[in-house]
Design an enzyme around this catalytic site. Structure first.
Site, PDB file in Angstrom:
ATOM      1  N   TYR A   1       0.912  -1.122   0.238  1.00 53.64           N
ATOM      2  CA  TYR A   1      -0.220   0.064  -0.025  1.00 53.64           C
ATOM      3  C   TYR A   1       0.847   1.326   0.057  1.00 53.64           C
ATOM      4  O   TYR A   1       0.502   2.217  -0.640  1.00 53.64           O
ATOM      5  CB  TYR A   1      -0.963  -0.055   1.469  1.00 53.64           C
ATOM      6  CG  TYR A   1      -1.668   1.312   1.540  1.00 53.64           C
ATOM      7  CD1 TYR A   1      -2.698   1.574   0.756  1.00 53.64           C
ATOM      8  CD2 TYR A   1      -1.242   2.161   2.507  1.00 53.64           C
ATOM      9  CE1 TYR A   1      -3.328   2.944   1.077  1.00 53.64           C
ATOM     10  CE2 TYR A   1      -1.886   3.253   2.649  1.00 53.64           C
ATOM     11  CZ  TYR A   1      -2.756   3.704   1.872  1.00 53.64           C
ATOM     12  OH  TYR A   1      -3.629   4.975   2.276  1.00 53.64           O
TER      13      TYR A   1
ATOM     14  N   VAL B   1      -5.876   9.624   9.326  1.00 55.19           N
ATOM     15  CA  VAL B   1      -7.042  10.666   9.445  1.00 55.19           C
ATOM     16  C   VAL B   1      -8.214   9.879  10.252  1.00 55.19           C
ATOM     17  O   VAL B   1      -8.335   8.743  10.053  1.00 55.19           O
ATOM     18  CB  VAL B   1      -7.669  10.934   8.074  1.00 55.19           C
ATOM     19  CG1 VAL B   1      -8.879  11.980   8.270  1.00 55.19           C
ATOM     20  CG2 VAL B   1      -6.417  11.239   7.228  1.00 55.19           C
TER      21      VAL B   1
END
Ligand code: UD1
Length: 312
Positions: free
Chosen positions: A143, A173
């Protein structure tokens, strides 16, 4: 009034961007394949957005979506470290092929600027803290590699085609609407929902890993500033978007005990493959070039997020 195309508008970050833009009187078009995004996330704004269900790897759909757009906020991704360890090809398709498609379509449509959701995971496990943009990236998971490749493509499209691009390296986040239900969900969404149900959260490892958890409003602000900053300061650049402070999972659990009234214990299980130990951002570059300043600190963000999940 400008037209913003948001890829991944059904996601937690994409739908938050859409709401913020609409409240500022901007026009919003969105694209999502609803693989991880949810129509629920945009249900309350459906009548005010131009929503298109399509995959970002579909170049025809991307060309159509970019037509007439001023800005592209590229949030669509398969945003998971462990999922990419299990399925690197799927991660590459969505996160690299998808990003190149978005860039080609944006270039052809002559959009003013593309802002990209890059990831702090590109820094890897290097011991230097805080992480600053001039450091050599050292990605661990597929990723992280894919997100970093996307960044390089953005810079390349600025250099080769003068398409203005800005990459924002998000640091963990969190906030309302983040999906807590998948095994790949972010740790705060999982902990909050589990603890509100009175169930035991699981920490992978010893809980001393730390993150620069960033409340969603700060990320929205970073994107809006990245669209408007002078090209001389922003185009072809990469910026950390974070708060510049880190907390451990053990500390976070204690804070959440107070906010959720959870009285039980924690479950510790083995460390997760591909994980990094510590993450903390130096945000001075974004402060200087974009005028970015985190508006909502960790505790306040946590409080707002717990309140939101309590109400759902
Ligand atoms: C997250 C993002 C990723 C982003 C990166 C850097 C998510 C799902 N992933 O990765 O998109 O690029 O930050 O900003 O938001 N953990 C537990 N218990 C759990 C779940 C997780 O202990 O139930 C631990 C993990 O092992 C890890 C830490 O919490 O050590 C954070 O995990 P996670 O929320 O998945 O985020 P990152 O892997 O850091």
């Amino acid at each position: 009034m400008a037209l913003y195309l948001i890829t991944g508008i059904g996601g937690f970050i994409g739908s938050s961007l859409a709401r913020a833009l609409l409240s500022r009187g901007e026009q919003v078009r969105g694209i999502d394949n609803f693989s991880t995004g949810k129509s629920d996330n945009v249900a309350d704004i459906l009548d005010r957005i131009d929503l298109r269900e399509a995959d970002i790897t579909d170049l025809d759909a991307m060309h159509a979506a970019c037509a007439g757009a001023d800005f592209v906020l590229h949030q669509a991704a398969i945003p998971s470290v462990p999922k990419s360890v299990i399925d690197p090809l799927g991660s590459n398709r969505a996160n690299v092929d998808g990003t190149v498609n978005v860039l080609v379509a944006a270039r052809d449509a002559k959009v003013k600027r593309v802002v990209y959701a890059a990831s702090s995971s590109c820094y890897g496990d290097t011991p230097t803290l805080p992480k600053h943009e001039a450091m050599r990236p050292d990605p661990i998971s597929p990723y992280a590699v894919a997100k970093l490749a996307g960044e390089h493509y953005l810079v390349s499209f600025y250099r080769c085609y003068q398409l203005e691009t800005v990459a924002l390296r998000y640091f963990n986040v969190f906030g309302p609407r983040q999906d807590p239900s998948s095994p790949y969900s972010g740790v705060l969404a999982k902990f909050i929902t589990v603890m509100l149900r009175g169930e035991q959260p699981t920490i992978y490892g010893d809980g001393e890993q730390s993150r620069d958890f960033t409340y969603i409003d700060n990320v929205v602000e970073g994107n809006l500033l990245a669209c408007k900053a002078p090209a001389a300061q922003a185009a072809g650049q990469v910026f950390n978007v974070a708060t510049g402070r880190r907390v451990t999972l053990n500390e976070t659990f204690q804070l959440l005990q107070g906010l959720t009234s959870y009285k039980g214990q924690l479950n510790y299980s083995p460390e997760r493959g591909g994980d990094i130990k510590h993450s903390l951002a130096d945000i001075s570059k974004a402060e200087a070039a974009l005028g970015y300043k985190p508006k909502v600190d960790f505790e306040e963000g946590l409080r707002r997020t717990v309140e939101w999940y309590r109400g759902t």
